[in-house]
Design a protein around this motif. Structure first.
Motif, PDB file in Angstrom:
ATOM      1  N   LYS A  52     114.735 177.005  77.841  1.00  0.00           N
ATOM      2  CA  LYS A  52     113.627 175.876  77.776  1.00  0.00           C
ATOM      3  C   LYS A  52     112.269 176.324  77.644  1.00  0.00           C
ATOM      4  O   LYS A  52     111.580 177.036  78.615  1.00  0.00           O
ATOM      5  CB  LYS A  52     113.655 175.123  79.153  1.00  0.00           C
ATOM      6  CG  LYS A  52     114.763 174.288  79.567  1.00  0.00           C
ATOM      7  CD  LYS A  52     114.904 173.058  78.534  1.00  0.00           C
ATOM      8  CE  LYS A  52     116.026 172.100  78.780  1.00  0.00           C
ATOM      9  NZ  LYS A  52     117.471 172.688  78.525  1.00  0.00           N
ATOM     10  N   THR A  55     108.807 172.163  78.874  1.00  0.00           N
ATOM     11  CA  THR A  55     108.997 171.740  80.152  1.00  0.00           C
ATOM     12  C   THR A  55     108.031 170.980  80.771  1.00  0.00           C
ATOM     13  O   THR A  55     106.744 170.821  80.257  1.00  0.00           O
ATOM     14  CB  THR A  55     109.214 172.832  81.259  1.00  0.00           C
ATOM     15  OG1 THR A  55     108.118 173.496  81.491  1.00  0.00           O
ATOM     16  CG2 THR A  55     110.417 173.888  81.152  1.00  0.00           C
ATOM     17  N   GLY A  56     108.400 170.085  81.721  1.00  0.00           N
ATOM     18  CA  GLY A  56     107.240 169.139  82.281  1.00  0.00           C
ATOM     19  C   GLY A  56     106.711 168.438  81.521  1.00  0.00           C
ATOM     20  O   GLY A  56     107.051 167.746  80.872  1.00  0.00           O
ATOM     21  N   ARG A  59     107.053 168.880  77.630  1.00  0.00           N
ATOM     22  CA  ARG A  59     108.333 168.302  76.915  1.00  0.00           C
ATOM     23  C   ARG A  59     108.201 166.779  77.163  1.00  0.00           C
ATOM     24  O   ARG A  59     108.487 166.309  76.006  1.00  0.00           O
ATOM     25  CB  ARG A  59     109.437 168.750  77.976  1.00  0.00           C
ATOM     26  CG  ARG A  59     110.667 168.216  77.547  1.00  0.00           C
ATOM     27  CD  ARG A  59     111.948 168.695  78.381  1.00  0.00           C
ATOM     28  NE  ARG A  59     113.295 168.215  77.779  1.00  0.00           N
ATOM     29  CZ  ARG A  59     114.002 169.042  76.850  1.00  0.00           C
ATOM     30  NH1 ARG A  59     113.444 170.088  76.456  1.00  0.00           N
ATOM     31  NH2 ARG A  59     115.138 168.385  76.450  1.00  0.00           N
ATOM     32  N   GLU A  89     113.934 173.251  70.665  1.00  0.00           N
ATOM     33  CA  GLU A  89     114.149 174.164  71.836  1.00  0.00           C
ATOM     34  C   GLU A  89     114.681 175.519  71.169  1.00  0.00           C
ATOM     35  O   GLU A  89     114.421 176.769  71.325  1.00  0.00           O
ATOM     36  CB  GLU A  89     114.942 173.628  73.071  1.00  0.00           C
ATOM     37  CG  GLU A  89     114.300 172.544  73.667  1.00  0.00           C
ATOM     38  CD  GLU A  89     113.400 173.181  74.811  1.00  0.00           C
ATOM     39  OE1 GLU A  89     112.871 174.458  74.837  1.00  0.00           O
ATOM     40  OE2 GLU A  89     112.767 172.650  75.631  1.00  0.00           O
TER      41      GLU A  89
END
Length: 240
Positions: A52, A55-56, A59, A89
């Motif tokens: 990943k 993220t968070g 993303r 990704e």
């Protein structure tokens, strides 16, 4: 941005390719030892199975951008529904994200430093992406007091349009439009690359433009330029 706007230039390329005359020479007497080794077969990108990078909030921002560039509509699924996040990704976690194909060292001669500075960026693509997405998120909060992913479609489109035309220059002249072009290029790649690479799930991109995929032999169809061949797309994903 409508899907047909995002894909217009690609459609022109496909149309041009249909006019190309093809000739080929059959390869004979290939040594048996060059046969496929199971260990050398490509490994498909599995949904959600890669490292990943995004993220968070990052993303969520990228997913929202991708789905504004290629939205869900009557023509087919959106970018994220088609696996474009799995695609990017995988790309950003590997050599592409590390910019292994790009010179990233400091200039070697002082008198050439100004010229070299225009030609290279001393960051890899992964860091460039993350910095650009952070800038988009910052702009969303300054304008609307909310994260980009929480804006309505019209607000997202206005911000992205300003980025595209160069009204948001996050690192100097031309920086906004360059970042937008990279986002657009990558989401197109994810939507139309072989499903082996994580995007183009169920070959929705190929079905959209009528591309038959990675078939072994097209010689029976060479004379049928511009015709709908009625062929189901085939992926490079190995089938046991």
């Amino acid at each position: 941005m409508r899907r047909r706007d995002a894909l217009r230039s690609l459609g022109a390329l496909v149309a041009a390719a249909g006019l190309t005359k093809v000739s080929a020479t059959e390869l004979k007497a290939v040594p048996h030892e060059t046969g496929l080794n199971p260990e050398m077969l490509p490994v498909p990108v599995m949904a959600g199975g890669q490292d990943k990078v995004f993220t968070g909030t990052t993303r969520a921002t990228l997913s929202a951008i991708y789905d504004r560039l290629i939205p869900h509509d009557e023509l087919g699924p959106s970018a994220t529904e088609a696996g474009c996040m799995d695609f990017i990704e995988s790309q950003m976690a590997g050599p592409y994200g590390d910019s292994k194909d790009v010179y990233l060292e400091q200039p070697l001669q002082d008198d050439e430093s100004e010229l070299m500075a225009l030609a290279i960026d001393l960051r890899n693509r992964r860091d460039y992406y993350l910095a650009g997405l952070a800038f988009v998120e910052e702009q969303a909060k300054q304008r609307h007091g909310a994260s980009f992913a929480d804006l309505d479609g019209e607000q997202m489109d206005r911000l992205l349009n300003d980025l595209e035309v160069g009204r948001l220059e996050w690192e100097g002249k031309g920086s906004g439009s360059r970042f937008f072009e990279m986002l657009l290029q990558n989401v197109r790649e994810g939507y139309f690359a072989d499903p082996l690479y994580g995007g183009n799930r169920d070959m929705v991109g190929w079905k959209l433009v009528g591309f038959p995929g990675a078939r072994y032999d097209y010689r029976p169809y060479i004379h049928r330029n511009g015709q709908n061949l009625g062929l189901e797309p085939i992926s490079l994903i190995p089938v046991s």
